[in-house]
Scaffold this motif. Structure first.
Motif, mmCIF file in Angstrom:
data_model
loop_
_atom_site.group_PDB
_atom_site.id
_atom_site.type_symbol
_atom_site.label_atom_id
_atom_site.label_comp_id
_atom_site.label_asym_id
_atom_site.label_seq_id
_atom_site.Cartn_x
_atom_site.Cartn_y
_atom_site.Cartn_z
ATOM 1 N N LEU A 69 0.831 -1.208 0.000
ATOM 2 C CA LEU A 69 0.000 0.000 0.000
ATOM 3 C C LEU A 69 0.860 1.250 0.000
ATOM 4 C CD1 LEU A 69 -2.841 1.244 0.227
ATOM 5 C CD2 LEU A 69 -2.614 1.077 2.710
ATOM 6 N N SER A 70 1.868 1.304 0.871
ATOM 7 C CA SER A 70 2.735 2.489 0.944
ATOM 8 C C SER A 70 3.504 2.680 -0.360
ATOM 9 C CB SER A 70 3.711 2.368 2.119
ATOM 10 O OG SER A 70 4.575 1.280 1.953
ATOM 11 N N THR A 71 3.935 1.565 -0.972
ATOM 12 C CA THR A 71 4.678 1.646 -2.239
ATOM 13 C C THR A 71 3.807 2.179 -3.359
ATOM 14 O OG1 THR A 71 6.070 -0.231 -1.564
ATOM 15 C CG2 THR A 71 6.039 0.327 -3.899
ATOM 16 N N ILE A 72 2.578 1.660 -3.443
ATOM 17 C CA ILE A 72 1.665 2.097 -4.515
ATOM 18 C C ILE A 72 1.280 3.561 -4.344
ATOM 19 C CG2 ILE A 72 -0.663 1.785 -5.460
ATOM 20 C CD1 ILE A 72 -0.350 -1.223 -4.807
ATOM 21 N N VAL A 73 0.918 3.929 -3.107
ATOM 22 C CA VAL A 73 0.524 5.322 -2.858
ATOM 23 C C VAL A 73 1.697 6.257 -3.112
ATOM 24 C CG1 VAL A 73 -0.301 6.952 -1.124
ATOM 25 C CG2 VAL A 73 -1.263 4.657 -1.206
ATOM 26 N N SER A 74 2.910 5.871 -2.693
ATOM 27 C CA SER A 74 4.102 6.690 -2.926
ATOM 28 C C SER A 74 4.351 6.867 -4.416
ATOM 29 C CB SER A 74 5.333 6.040 -2.285
ATOM 30 O OG SER A 74 5.236 6.042 -0.896
ATOM 31 N N LEU A 75 4.185 5.773 -5.160
ATOM 32 C CA LEU A 75 4.391 5.820 -6.609
ATOM 33 C C LEU A 75 3.421 6.790 -7.278
ATOM 34 C CD1 LEU A 75 5.763 4.648 -9.159
ATOM 35 C CD2 LEU A 75 4.001 2.868 -9.167
ATOM 36 N N VAL A 76 2.149 6.686 -6.890
ATOM 37 C CA VAL A 76 1.126 7.566 -7.480
ATOM 38 C C VAL A 76 1.401 9.024 -7.132
ATOM 39 C CG1 VAL A 76 -1.323 8.177 -7.461
ATOM 40 C CG2 VAL A 76 -0.645 5.770 -7.508
ATOM 41 N N ILE A 77 1.681 9.298 -5.847
ATOM 42 C CA ILE A 77 1.968 10.670 -5.416
ATOM 43 C C ILE A 77 3.215 11.197 -6.107
ATOM 44 C CG2 ILE A 77 2.586 12.124 -3.445
ATOM 45 C CD1 ILE A 77 -0.300 11.256 -3.378
ATOM 46 N N GLY A 78 4.239 10.340 -6.269
ATOM 47 C CA GLY A 78 5.477 10.743 -6.931
ATOM 48 C C GLY A 78 5.249 11.113 -8.378
ATOM 49 N N ILE A 79 4.461 10.293 -9.086
ATOM 50 C CA ILE A 79 4.171 10.576 -10.502
ATOM 51 C C ILE A 79 3.374 11.875 -10.641
ATOM 52 C CG2 ILE A 79 2.871 9.775 -12.509
ATOM 53 C CD1 ILE A 79 3.618 6.906 -11.669
ATOM 54 N N LEU A 80 2.371 12.045 -9.788
ATOM 55 C CA LEU A 80 1.563 13.268 -9.835
ATOM 56 C C LEU A 80 2.415 14.506 -9.550
ATOM 57 C CD1 LEU A 80 -1.716 12.113 -8.024
ATOM 58 C CD2 LEU A 80 -1.397 12.592 -10.459
ATOM 59 N N THR A 81 3.298 14.397 -8.556
ATOM 60 C CA THR A 81 4.180 15.519 -8.211
ATOM 61 C C THR A 81 5.068 15.867 -9.393
ATOM 62 O OG1 THR A 81 4.204 14.891 -5.884
ATOM 63 C CG2 THR A 81 5.982 16.322 -6.635
ATOM 64 N N GLY A 82 5.672 14.842 -10.015
ATOM 65 C CA GLY A 82 6.547 15.071 -11.163
ATOM 66 C C GLY A 82 5.820 15.711 -12.324
ATOM 67 N N ILE A 83 4.606 15.226 -12.616
ATOM 68 C CA ILE A 83 3.828 15.775 -13.738
ATOM 69 C C ILE A 83 3.430 17.225 -13.463
ATOM 70 C CG2 ILE A 83 1.632 15.606 -14.964
ATOM 71 C CD1 ILE A 83 1.854 12.554 -14.679
ATOM 72 N N MET A 84 2.978 17.502 -12.229
ATOM 73 C CA MET A 84 2.558 18.868 -11.884
ATOM 74 C C MET A 84 3.716 19.855 -11.962
ATOM 75 S SD MET A 84 0.006 17.956 -8.698
ATOM 76 C CE MET A 84 -0.267 19.655 -8.228
ATOM 77 N N VAL A 85 4.874 19.463 -11.439
ATOM 78 C CA VAL A 85 6.049 20.341 -11.511
ATOM 79 C C VAL A 85 6.505 20.475 -12.953
ATOM 80 C CG1 VAL A 85 8.463 20.620 -10.822
ATOM 81 C CG2 VAL A 85 6.778 19.841 -9.159
ATOM 82 N N GLY A 86 6.430 19.361 -13.704
ATOM 83 C CA GLY A 86 6.813 19.410 -15.107
ATOM 84 C C GLY A 86 5.944 20.360 -15.908
ATOM 85 N N LEU A 87 4.640 20.295 -15.692
ATOM 86 C CA LEU A 87 3.717 21.197 -16.381
ATOM 87 C C LEU A 87 3.960 22.648 -15.989
ATOM 88 C CD1 LEU A 87 0.423 19.103 -16.136
ATOM 89 C CD2 LEU A 87 1.856 19.450 -18.158
ATOM 90 N N LEU A 88 4.326 22.852 -14.729
ATOM 91 C CA LEU A 88 4.616 24.204 -14.250
ATOM 92 C C LEU A 88 5.824 24.795 -14.969
ATOM 93 C CD1 LEU A 88 4.113 26.517 -12.163
ATOM 94 C CD2 LEU A 88 5.642 25.285 -10.624
ATOM 95 N N THR A 89 6.859 23.998 -15.178
ATOM 96 C CA THR A 89 8.089 24.494 -15.798
ATOM 97 C C THR A 89 7.954 24.707 -17.300
ATOM 98 O OG1 THR A 89 8.900 22.219 -16.012
ATOM 99 C CG2 THR A 89 9.570 23.450 -14.058
ATOM 100 N N ILE A 90 7.229 23.821 -17.980
ATOM 101 C CA ILE A 90 7.148 23.955 -19.436
ATOM 102 C C ILE A 90 6.201 25.074 -19.862
ATOM 103 C CG2 ILE A 90 7.703 21.527 -19.811
ATOM 104 C CD1 ILE A 90 4.758 20.999 -20.346
ATOM 105 N N LYS A 91 5.419 25.605 -18.908
ATOM 106 C CA LYS A 91 4.573 26.752 -19.238
ATOM 107 C C LYS A 91 5.393 28.012 -19.467
ATOM 108 C CE LYS A 91 0.337 25.287 -16.900
ATOM 109 N NZ LYS A 91 -0.595 25.570 -15.775
ATOM 110 N N LEU A 92 6.595 28.019 -18.934
ATOM 111 C CA LEU A 92 7.445 29.197 -19.041
ATOM 112 C C LEU A 92 8.162 29.190 -20.385
ATOM 113 C CD1 LEU A 92 8.978 29.142 -15.467
ATOM 114 C CD2 LEU A 92 7.008 30.422 -16.272
ATOM 115 N N SER A 93 8.037 30.284 -21.111
ATOM 116 C CA SER A 93 8.707 30.400 -22.405
ATOM 117 C C SER A 93 10.129 30.887 -22.202
ATOM 118 C CB SER A 93 7.944 31.395 -23.296
ATOM 119 O OG SER A 93 8.013 32.688 -22.726
ATOM 120 N N PRO A 94 11.036 30.596 -23.110
ATOM 121 C CA PRO A 94 12.420 31.071 -22.992
ATOM 122 C C PRO A 94 12.510 32.582 -22.819
ATOM 123 C CG PRO A 94 12.250 29.406 -24.721
ATOM 124 C CD PRO A 94 10.853 29.730 -24.296
#
Length: 386
Positions: free
Chosen positions: A347-372
């Protein structure tokens, strides 16, 4: 993929402080989930073991059976263990103490959660086995091979050879019920061949109640009064096998809170290097590649944190062995059985994996919104915050 992992690891080493903080948060969340889950499962197992000592290991007892019915039970593919017993005689020792003698097979000890401490279980008609406390109560020597004269009928005696000493059963001893066992064979069943009690333990993964009544129908039991379910044991086993919804809720709360903190720390860390991401985009890196880089970094952090938390949780649970606990059990029980909850680890592994992926995607979307074009502006803005 190896390139993204290398770049992610490079960022982890470069921003050591924030990386270590995130690992600690993830490890603590995992540690708490595994510790709570293992304590709960250990206490449930303690309840099951206590129930076994109190009421026996059998799932059901069938009363007043004949030999042919016993043989049918023995052939049933869903029966794991079968133990048979039949009342033989009452031994009135010097007109002061009464000992109930049962003709039984050796599996009866398993069903009573005990075993032979010395010698063996009787196999011949003139052999007998007793518990140590019973021998002491009768003031008989603790000596295998001795001959014991037992009066069975008025003016008649039968000689039995003591071949086994049984570990004391605390529940039987506490009520002062003296018992002895002789071999389960035709000679000893002569007078009670239609009064056999069969104790049955079914295999794992079966619906015990359903199997109980199916087997009863198969062997021809018509009177339901002769079917005695071990309800106390079945109840505790049901608690053991039930889904731990409280643990699931706790896991989600811990991981969501931990995920929010990790997201806050990591987003600030990512924005501190926003110019580097801008340069990557300026030289041709796609938004997908930047997200992969971020996911690799956060993935490594979550893997390290989860492994560390799992190791901490597994080792810490043994510190609770032997303590008296009431938080996860009914009443005060000594935690004598330690169980590492695989469910909590998964349970802890699955929840950690899901939270980790969501965190990475959210931060990734935040960074790519910025233009050079706006890189310097955002770098200056977030540098002041940091």
């Amino acid at each position: 993929m190896s390139t993204y992992i290398k770049v992610g690891w490079k960022y982890i080493r470069k921003y050591t402080e924030s990386s270590i903080t995130m690992v600690i948060i993830i490890a603590l969340s995992t540690f708490l989930i595994i510790t709570i889950g293992s304590l709960t499962e250990s206490s449930r197992m303690t309840n099951v073991n206590s129930a076994k000592k109190l009421v026996g290991i059998q799932h059901v007892r069938y009363n007043r059976l004949k030999i042919d019915q016993v043989n049918k039970i023995r052939k049933n593919k869903n029966v794991k263990v079968l133990a048979n017993s039949s009342y033989y005689k009452e031994w009135n020792y010097k007109d002061k103490l009464s000992v109930s003698i049962f003709s039984a097979d050796k599996n009866i000890l398993y069903m009573d959660a005990t075993k032979i401490s010395e010698g063996r279980f009787p196999t011949n008609s003139n052999e007998i086995a007793m518990e140590m406390w019973v021998l002491e109560k009768l003031r008989l020597p603790n000596k295998l091979g001795q001959t014991i004269n037992i009066p069975l009928e008025e003016g008649k005696e039968k000689k039995f050879k003591l071949v086994g000493i049984i570990n004391d059963r605390s529940e039987i001893k506490s009520i002062g019920q003296l018992q002895a066992y002789i071999a389960f064979n035709k000679e000893n069943l002569t007078n009670n061949k239609n009064h056999i009690y069969s104790f049955v333990q079914f295999k794992k993964g079966l619906d015990i109640k359903d199997e109980t009544y199916k087997l009863a129908k198969e062997i021809g039991i018509k009177n339901k009064k002769n079917i005695i379910l071990n309800r106390i044991l079945l109840s505790t086993i049901g608690q053991l096998e039930a889904i731990n919804w409280d643990l699931i809720k706790t896991s989600l709360i811990l991981m969501i809170i931990g995920g929010m903190i990790v997201y806050s720390i990591y987003s600030i860390s990512a924005l501190r290097r926003i110019q580097e991401y801008g340069i990557m985009r300026a030289i041709g890196s796609t938004s997908k590649q930047i997200i992969y880089t971020i996911l690799s970094e956060i993935g490594i952090i979550y893997i390290i944190g989860t492994l560390l938390g799992t190791i901490m949780g597994i080792f810490s649970i043994y510190l609770f062995k032997g303590i008296t606990i009431s938080l996860f059990t009914m009443g005060m029980n000594k935690l004598d059985t330690i169980v590492i909850s695989t469910f909590a680890i998964k349970l802890s592994t699955i929840v950690s994996l899901v939270i980790g992926i969501l965190t990475g995607i959210m931060v990734g979307l935040l960074t790519i919104k910025l233009s050079p074009m706006n890189i310097k502006k955002y770098k200056s803005q977030y540098a002041q915050k940091v």
